[in-house]
Design an enzyme around this catalytic site. Sequence first.
Site, PDB file in Angstrom:
ATOM      1  N   TYR A  27       3.872  70.889  47.563  1.00 26.30           N
ATOM      2  CA  TYR A  27       2.751  70.737  46.499  1.00 26.30           C
ATOM      3  C   TYR A  27       1.464  70.695  47.376  1.00 26.30           C
ATOM      4  CZ  TYR A  27       6.622  68.761  43.975  1.00 26.30           C
ATOM      5  OH  TYR A  27       7.673  68.319  43.328  1.00 26.30           O
ATOM      6  N   TRP A  31      -3.164  67.623  43.156  1.00 26.90           N
ATOM      7  CA  TRP A  31      -2.672  67.105  41.634  1.00 26.90           C
ATOM      8  C   TRP A  31      -3.342  65.960  41.154  1.00 26.90           C
ATOM      9  CZ3 TRP A  31       0.616  70.646  44.122  1.00 26.90           C
ATOM     10  CH2 TRP A  31       1.163  71.482  43.098  1.00 26.90           C
ATOM     11  N   TRP A  33      -2.678  62.989  38.722  1.00 29.83           N
ATOM     12  CA  TRP A  33      -2.328  61.659  38.947  1.00 29.83           C
ATOM     13  C   TRP A  33      -1.725  61.336  40.440  1.00 29.83           C
ATOM     14  CZ3 TRP A  33       2.385  59.616  36.021  1.00 29.83           C
ATOM     15  CH2 TRP A  33       3.678  60.418  36.220  1.00 29.83           C
ATOM     16  N   ASP A  34      -1.622  62.334  41.096  1.00 30.83           N
ATOM     17  CA  ASP A  34      -1.249  62.123  42.472  1.00 30.83           C
ATOM     18  C   ASP A  34      -2.484  61.568  43.112  1.00 30.83           C
ATOM     19  OD1 ASP A  34       0.412  64.452  41.646  1.00 30.83           O
ATOM     20  OD2 ASP A  34       1.599  64.091  43.353  1.00 30.83           O
ATOM     21  N   TYR A  79       2.158  79.143  47.617  1.00 34.05           N
ATOM     22  CA  TYR A  79       2.563  78.253  46.406  1.00 34.05           C
ATOM     23  C   TYR A  79       2.503  79.083  45.367  1.00 34.05           C
ATOM     24  CZ  TYR A  79       3.258  74.674  42.976  1.00 34.05           C
ATOM     25  OH  TYR A  79       3.835  74.030  41.878  1.00 34.05           O
ATOM     26  N   ASP A 161       8.110  66.610  33.676  1.00 32.06           N
ATOM     27  CA  ASP A 161       8.790  67.869  33.772  1.00 32.06           C
ATOM     28  C   ASP A 161       9.935  68.087  33.157  1.00 32.06           C
ATOM     29  OD1 ASP A 161       6.594  66.910  36.058  1.00 32.06           O
ATOM     30  OD2 ASP A 161       7.081  69.174  36.884  1.00 32.06           O
ATOM     31  N   ARG A 194      15.942  70.390  41.901  1.00 33.86           N
ATOM     32  CA  ARG A 194      14.746  70.802  41.085  1.00 33.86           C
ATOM     33  C   ARG A 194      15.105  71.284  39.637  1.00 33.86           C
ATOM     34  NH1 ARG A 194       9.606  69.789  42.656  1.00 33.86           N
ATOM     35  NH2 ARG A 194       9.293  71.693  41.507  1.00 33.86           N
ATOM     36  N   TYR A 349      15.471  65.423  40.238  1.00 32.34           N
ATOM     37  CA  TYR A 349      14.239  65.262  39.875  1.00 32.34           C
ATOM     38  C   TYR A 349      13.961  64.170  38.927  1.00 32.34           C
ATOM     39  CZ  TYR A 349       9.759  67.602  39.732  1.00 32.34           C
ATOM     40  OH  TYR A 349       8.570  68.314  39.887  1.00 32.34           O
ATOM     41  N   TRP A 350      13.432  64.457  37.581  1.00 33.90           N
ATOM     42  CA  TRP A 350      13.235  63.417  36.587  1.00 33.90           C
ATOM     43  C   TRP A 350      14.407  63.081  35.821  1.00 33.90           C
ATOM     44  CZ3 TRP A 350       8.815  60.711  37.110  1.00 33.90           C
ATOM     45  CH2 TRP A 350       7.718  61.328  37.880  1.00 33.90           C
ATOM     46  N   GLU A 393      10.050  61.861  47.847  1.00 29.05           N
ATOM     47  CA  GLU A 393       9.397  62.114  46.438  1.00 29.05           C
ATOM     48  C   GLU A 393      10.200  61.399  45.313  1.00 29.05           C
ATOM     49  OE1 GLU A 393       9.624  66.132  45.637  1.00 29.05           O
ATOM     50  OE2 GLU A 393       8.282  65.871  43.621  1.00 29.05           O
TER      51      GLU A 393
HETATM   52  C1  2M8 Z   1       5.483  67.728  39.896  1.00 28.09           C
HETATM   53  O1  2M8 Z   1       5.052  68.795  39.136  1.00 28.09           O
HETATM   54  C2  2M8 Z   1       4.975  70.205  39.789  1.00 28.09           C
HETATM   55  C3  2M8 Z   1       4.316  71.047  38.604  1.00 28.09           C
HETATM   56  O2  2M8 Z   1       3.015  70.688  38.255  1.00 28.09           O
HETATM   57  C4  2M8 Z   1       6.142  70.605  39.757  1.00 28.09           C
HETATM   58  O3  2M8 Z   1       7.175  70.338  39.205  1.00 28.09           O
HETATM   59  O4  2M8 Z   1       6.498  71.487  40.716  1.00 28.09           O
HETATM   60  C5  2M8 Z   1       5.632  66.614  38.976  1.00 28.09           C
HETATM   61  O5  2M8 Z   1       6.317  65.566  39.499  1.00 28.09           O
HETATM   62  C6  2M8 Z   1       4.066  66.225  38.682  1.00 28.09           C
HETATM   63  O6  2M8 Z   1       4.059  64.976  37.968  1.00 28.09           O
HETATM   64  C7  2M8 Z   1       3.447  65.970  40.018  1.00 28.09           C
HETATM   65  O7  2M8 Z   1       2.167  65.439  39.732  1.00 28.09           O
HETATM   66  C8  2M8 Z   1       3.509  67.155  40.925  1.00 28.09           C
HETATM   67  C9  2M8 Z   1       3.037  66.940  42.321  1.00 28.09           C
HETATM   68  O8  2M8 Z   1       3.415  65.951  42.807  1.00 28.09           O
HETATM   69  O9  2M8 Z   1       4.795  67.631  41.152  1.00 28.09           O
END
Ligand code: 2M8
Length: 421
Positions: A27, A31, A33-34, A79, A161, A194, A349-350, A393
Site C-alpha cells: 500500500y 490511505w 483512515w490509515d 501499484y 472490502d 486476499r 483478509y476481512w 496487517e
Molecule cells: C485495504 O484496502 C485496499 C483498497 O483500498 C485493498 O484492499 O487493497 C483496506 O483494508 C482498507 O481499509 C485500508 O485502508 C487499505 C490500506 O491499508 O487497505
Amino acid sequence: MSLADDALAVLRENDTGAFVKPSQRLYPWQWNWDSAFVVIGLARVDPERARLEVRSLLKGQWADGMVPHMVFHPQPVDYQPGPELWDSARCEGAPSVATSGLIAPPVLATAVRVLHDAAPDDDFLAEVVPKLDAWHRWFHRERTHPESGLMVIFHGWESADNAPRFDRALARIEVDGVERVERTDTSQVAADERPTDLEYRRYLALVHWLRERGYRPSSPAEAPFAYLDLPLNSILAVAEDDLAVLQAAVGADGGRARTAAEDLRTALASTWDENAGAYRERDLHGDEGVTDTVADLFPLYAGVPGEREARRLVDEHLLHPSRFGPSPEAPWSVTTVAKSSPAFAARNYWRGPVWINVNWFFVRALERYGMLAEAATLRDSTLALVERSGFSEYYEPMTGEPLGSRVFSWSASLTLDLLHR
Ligand code: 2M8
C-alpha cells in the site's frame, strides 16, 4: 528495544516524509483512515509529525468537503490499480493532487482530538476544524439514506472490502467489460489471504460505474451497491462528538455536530435485533439477513446500546468463545467474522482474521461502558499478539500467525496508543 520503539521504527520506515504509507510495497499511497490511525499513534511521541500527516491527507479534500479514501501524492511506485483508475482530474471540485472518488470510515476528527488532547496547538486546530466540519457535512448531504437516517456506502472499499456481509450485494454486480484485472497485491501476499479476482472485477466494475457519474450517484436507489454500514455510521457518530469538542476549543459552535451524533445514535439504535442480541445492517437492494460479522457489534463503540443491550453484545458475541471472543482452539480475538458462521475463513483478509484497528475500537467501546476488566484483557491480548507476531496487517485467530503485510502502519500506531491506555 521495547515494543514502543519497535512500533515507532515501523512508522519511521513507512514514512515518505509527507505521509506514512500503510505498508512499503503493498500500500504505497496515502490511505485515509490509515493516516488517522497514524496520527493517533504519533500524537504523544511526535505531534509535529502527526500534524503534517493530517495536513497531507487534507490536501486531498474536494471542494464539496469529501476527503477521499486514497490520495496519490506524486511518487514513483508500482501499484495497480493506481490514480488512472480514478481519473479524479476530470471531476468538478477535485483537488490538484490525484485522489480516489470513494470514502473511508471517518476517523480523522477523532484522531485530531487525540492529538489536541496530547499536544494542543491552537493555530493548527483553527486551520483544520473547518475542514473536518466540511467533511462531516458532506456525509449528511451526499450519503444520507432518508428512510433510516443512516449513511450509505457505495462500495465495499468504503468499509471492510471483502467482508462476507457484502457478498450478496457484490454478487449482483455485472462484470462484463472488466475482463483483465491489473493488481499488484497478489504478487506480494498469498492469494488466499486476499480478495479473489472475481471480487476485484466487481470492485472495478463498481468504480467504473461511479466514475461515469463523477462519484455522485443521484440516489442510493440508483447505485448498484448501496449498503447501510454499521462501522462507518458508528465511527462517524463518535467523530461528530469529537468534532463538537474541537469546535468548542476553537470557539466555534458545535451544535450541528452534536445533533448529528445524537441523530446517528438514534438511527443506529433502531437497527437492534432483540432476538439476536446484536445490531443488523441493511443491503438496500436485498434482504441481507444474518451475516454474523463484527460490524453487528460496532454501535457499542458509539455508545448506542443501553447497559442491558451492551452486556448482551459483549457476553453473547464480542467475548463469547464460539462467536468473536477467545476460545481454547482460537485464543486470538476479536475475529472479524463469528467463528460459528459458515462464512468464517481464518486466513482471508476481512473474512475472519483479527485486525488491530478492530480491537482498538472495542477496547475503547468497553472502556466507554465501564467494562474495565474486559477492556484491559482485550488490550493485553492485542499487545501480546503484536509482541509475538509483529505489526502485521491481520492475524490468524487460532495460531496468531501474521498475515497480509508484515510491516503495517496502523498496527504499529495503534499499539503505541494501546500502550498508553
Ligand atoms: C485495504 O484496502 C485496499 C483498497 O483500498 C485493498 O484492499 O487493497 C483496506 O483494508 C482498507 O481499509 C485500508 O485502508 C487499505 C490500506 O491499508 O487497505
